[in-house]
Scaffold this motif. Structure first.
Motif, PDB file in Angstrom:
ATOM      1  N   ALA A  65      39.327 -65.699   6.341  1.00  0.00           N
ATOM      2  CA  ALA A  65      38.906 -64.307   6.535  1.00  0.00           C
ATOM      3  C   ALA A  65      38.958 -63.954   8.016  1.00  0.00           C
ATOM      4  O   ALA A  65      39.391 -62.862   8.400  1.00  0.00           O
ATOM      5  CB  ALA A  65      37.505 -64.092   5.984  1.00  0.00           C
ATOM      6  N   SER A 122      34.828 -69.519   5.984  1.00  0.00           N
ATOM      7  CA  SER A 122      35.185 -68.135   6.347  1.00  0.00           C
ATOM      8  C   SER A 122      36.408 -68.080   7.262  1.00  0.00           C
ATOM      9  O   SER A 122      36.723 -67.015   7.798  1.00  0.00           O
ATOM     10  CB  SER A 122      34.004 -67.455   7.054  1.00  0.00           C
ATOM     11  N   PRO A 150      24.289 -60.175   4.658  1.00  0.00           N
ATOM     12  CA  PRO A 150      25.522 -60.139   3.856  1.00  0.00           C
ATOM     13  C   PRO A 150      25.638 -61.391   2.999  1.00  0.00           C
ATOM     14  O   PRO A 150      25.160 -62.460   3.346  1.00  0.00           O
ATOM     15  CB  PRO A 150      26.628 -60.101   4.917  1.00  0.00           C
ATOM     16  N   SER A 177      31.414 -61.269  14.668  1.00  0.00           N
ATOM     17  CA  SER A 177      31.697 -62.318  13.681  1.00  0.00           C
ATOM     18  C   SER A 177      30.651 -63.424  13.759  1.00  0.00           C
ATOM     19  O   SER A 177      30.218 -63.955  12.726  1.00  0.00           O
ATOM     20  CB  SER A 177      33.094 -62.898  13.905  1.00  0.00           C
ATOM     21  N   ARG A 191      28.608 -62.645   1.974  1.00  0.00           N
ATOM     22  CA  ARG A 191      29.753 -63.403   2.460  1.00  0.00           C
ATOM     23  C   ARG A 191      30.411 -62.637   3.598  1.00  0.00           C
ATOM     24  O   ARG A 191      30.153 -61.460   3.821  1.00  0.00           O
ATOM     25  CB  ARG A 191      30.761 -63.669   1.341  1.00  0.00           C
ATOM     26  N   PHE A 192      31.272 -63.335   4.321  1.00  0.00           N
ATOM     27  CA  PHE A 192      31.948 -62.743   5.471  1.00  0.00           C
ATOM     28  C   PHE A 192      32.960 -61.707   4.989  1.00  0.00           C
ATOM     29  O   PHE A 192      33.845 -62.010   4.190  1.00  0.00           O
ATOM     30  CB  PHE A 192      32.665 -63.845   6.255  1.00  0.00           C
ATOM     31  N   ARG A 193      32.831 -60.485   5.469  1.00  0.00           N
ATOM     32  CA  ARG A 193      33.713 -59.398   5.037  1.00  0.00           C
ATOM     33  C   ARG A 193      34.391 -58.764   6.258  1.00  0.00           C
ATOM     34  O   ARG A 193      33.716 -58.329   7.197  1.00  0.00           O
ATOM     35  CB  ARG A 193      32.931 -58.338   4.266  1.00  0.00           C
ATOM     36  N   ILE A 194      35.714 -58.682   6.188  1.00  0.00           N
ATOM     37  CA  ILE A 194      36.495 -58.125   7.302  1.00  0.00           C
ATOM     38  C   ILE A 194      36.117 -56.670   7.552  1.00  0.00           C
ATOM     39  O   ILE A 194      35.954 -56.244   8.692  1.00  0.00           O
ATOM     40  CB  ILE A 194      38.001 -58.254   7.022  1.00  0.00           C
ATOM     41  N   GLY A 195      35.983 -55.895   6.488  1.00  0.00           N
ATOM     42  CA  GLY A 195      35.662 -54.477   6.653  1.00  0.00           C
ATOM     43  C   GLY A 195      34.356 -54.256   7.383  1.00  0.00           C
ATOM     44  O   GLY A 195      34.241 -53.346   8.218  1.00  0.00           O
ATOM     45  N   ARG A 196      33.354 -55.086   7.105  1.00  0.00           N
ATOM     46  CA  ARG A 196      32.060 -54.937   7.767  1.00  0.00           C
ATOM     47  C   ARG A 196      32.185 -55.281   9.252  1.00  0.00           C
ATOM     48  O   ARG A 196      31.531 -54.654  10.095  1.00  0.00           O
ATOM     49  CB  ARG A 196      31.018 -55.822   7.092  1.00  0.00           C
ATOM     50  N   GLU A 243      27.549 -62.111  12.095  1.00  0.00           N
ATOM     51  CA  GLU A 243      27.773 -62.085  10.649  1.00  0.00           C
ATOM     52  C   GLU A 243      27.708 -63.487  10.049  1.00  0.00           C
ATOM     53  O   GLU A 243      27.087 -63.713   8.992  1.00  0.00           O
ATOM     54  CB  GLU A 243      29.145 -61.461  10.366  1.00  0.00           C
TER      55      GLU A 243
END
Length: 261
Positions: free
Chosen positions: A187, A184, A9, A240, A11-16, A243
Motif C-alpha cells: 500500500a 502495509s 483506522p 503514513s 487498515r492502512f488506506r492510500i486515500g486517507r 497512520e
C-alpha cells in the motif's frame, strides 16, 4: 481548528493518507511551503541556474572546441554530483522538520519554522545515518535483484519519523520502521508510486508549456514542481507513520504529540 481524520483506522488506506497530507498543508501553508523552499526549492533553483551557463558551439573536428566541450561535460558532472549530495542531505532535513508539524497538526497546534528547523538540526546526525544505511541497503538490493531493494526501502520508509518522534537511534528506528510497515508495504508502494508518477507527468507537461519562454522560466517552474513534490512526499511519509501507529497500536494523536509538548 479541524482535526486530521485519522481516527482509529482499521487498515492502512492510500486515500486517507492523501486526504490527511493535503489537510496538513492546507492548515499550515506558510510553514510547509517555507520549509520546502528552504530545504528543497532554493537549492534546486541554484542548481538549474548554474547548469544554464552559455552554450559553446563546437565545430566538428576542431581539437580546441572538443577540449571546451569535454570541459563543459566535466563541469556539468561535478555540478550534478554536488546537487545530488546536497539534495540527499537537505531532503532528510526537510522530512524531519515536517514531522513535528504533521504530528502536532491534529491537536490544532502550529509550530514555528524555527521550532521545526531546531528539531531537524538536533536529529541531523542520526537522520543522516539512517539515510546512508537506507541508500546503501536498498541501493545494493536494487542492483542485485531490484525487488529486494524496493522491499528494504519500504521497510525503512518511516524510519526518520520514528527517529524524530521516538528517539530510538539509527538501528532502533530502522527496526521499528520495519515492524510498523509490515503488512502495509505494498500500500505504501502504491502511495509513493502515485506521487512520483504524478510529479513526473506534471514536470513533463510543464516543460512543454514553458519551453518557448526560455531557460529562466523553465528553472522557476522546475523549482516550483520540485518544491511541491518534496513537501508532499515528506508530509505523506510523516502522515503514513501516524497512520501506521494507529492501525497497529491504536495510538491516539494526543499520545503522538506528547514528546513535543
Amino acid at each position: 481548528m479541524a482535526s486530521m481524520v485519522l481516527e482509529q483506522p482499521d487498515r492502512f488506506r492510500i486515500g486517507r493518507i492523501f486526504g490527511a497530507s493535503f489537510a496538513v498543508i492546507g492548515r499550515n501553508p506558510l510553514l510547509c511551503l517555507g520549509l520546502a523552499l528552504l530545504f528543497s526549492g532554493l537549492p534546486s533553483l541554484v542548481f538549474d541556474l548554474r547548469m544554464q551557463a552559455p552554450e559553446t558551439d563546437i565545430a566538428v573536428g576542431d581539437p580546441e572546441d572538443a577540449i571546451i566541450g569535454l570541459g563543459m561535460v566535466s563541469r556539468d558532472s561535478v555540478i550534478t554530483s554536488e546537487f545530488l549530495l546536497m539534495s540527499f542531505v537537505l531532503d532528510l532535513l526537510l522530512q524531519s522538520s515536517l514531522v513535528r508539524a504533521t504530528i502536532e497538526d491534529p491537536n490544532g497546534k502550529q509550530p514555528s519554522i524555527g521550532d521545526c528547523i531546531k528539531i531537524a538540526i538536533g536529529c541531523f546526525l542520526p537522520t543522516l545515518g539512517i539515510g546512508l544505511l537506507v541508500v546503501l541497503g536498498a541501493g545494493l538490493g536494487l542492483i542485485l535483484l531490484v525487488i529486494p531493494g524496493i522491499i528494504l526501502w519500504l521497510c525503512w520508509l518511516v524510519a526518520v519519523p520514528v527517529l524524530v518522534q521516538e528517539r530510538l537511534g539509527v538501528l532502533g528506528s530502522m527496526a521499528r520502521s520495519s515492524k510498523l510497515t509490515k503488512g502495509s508495504r505494498w500500500a505504501l508502494f502504491g502511495l509513493f508510486l502515485i506521487l512520483i508518477a504524478t510529479t513526473v507527468a506534471i514536470q513533463l507537461a510543464l516543460e512543454r508549456v514553458v519551453e518557448p519562454f526560455g531557460g529562466l522560466v523553465g528553472a522557476f517552474v522546475g523549482t516550483l514542481v520540485w518544491t511541491t513534490s518534496s513537501m508532499v512526499m515528506s508530509i505523506a511519509t510523516a502522515v503514513s507513520y501516524v497512520e501506521l501507529r494507529q492501525v497497529r497500536e491504536g495510538t491516539s494523536v494526543d499520545e503522538l504529540a506528547e514528546i513535543f509538548s
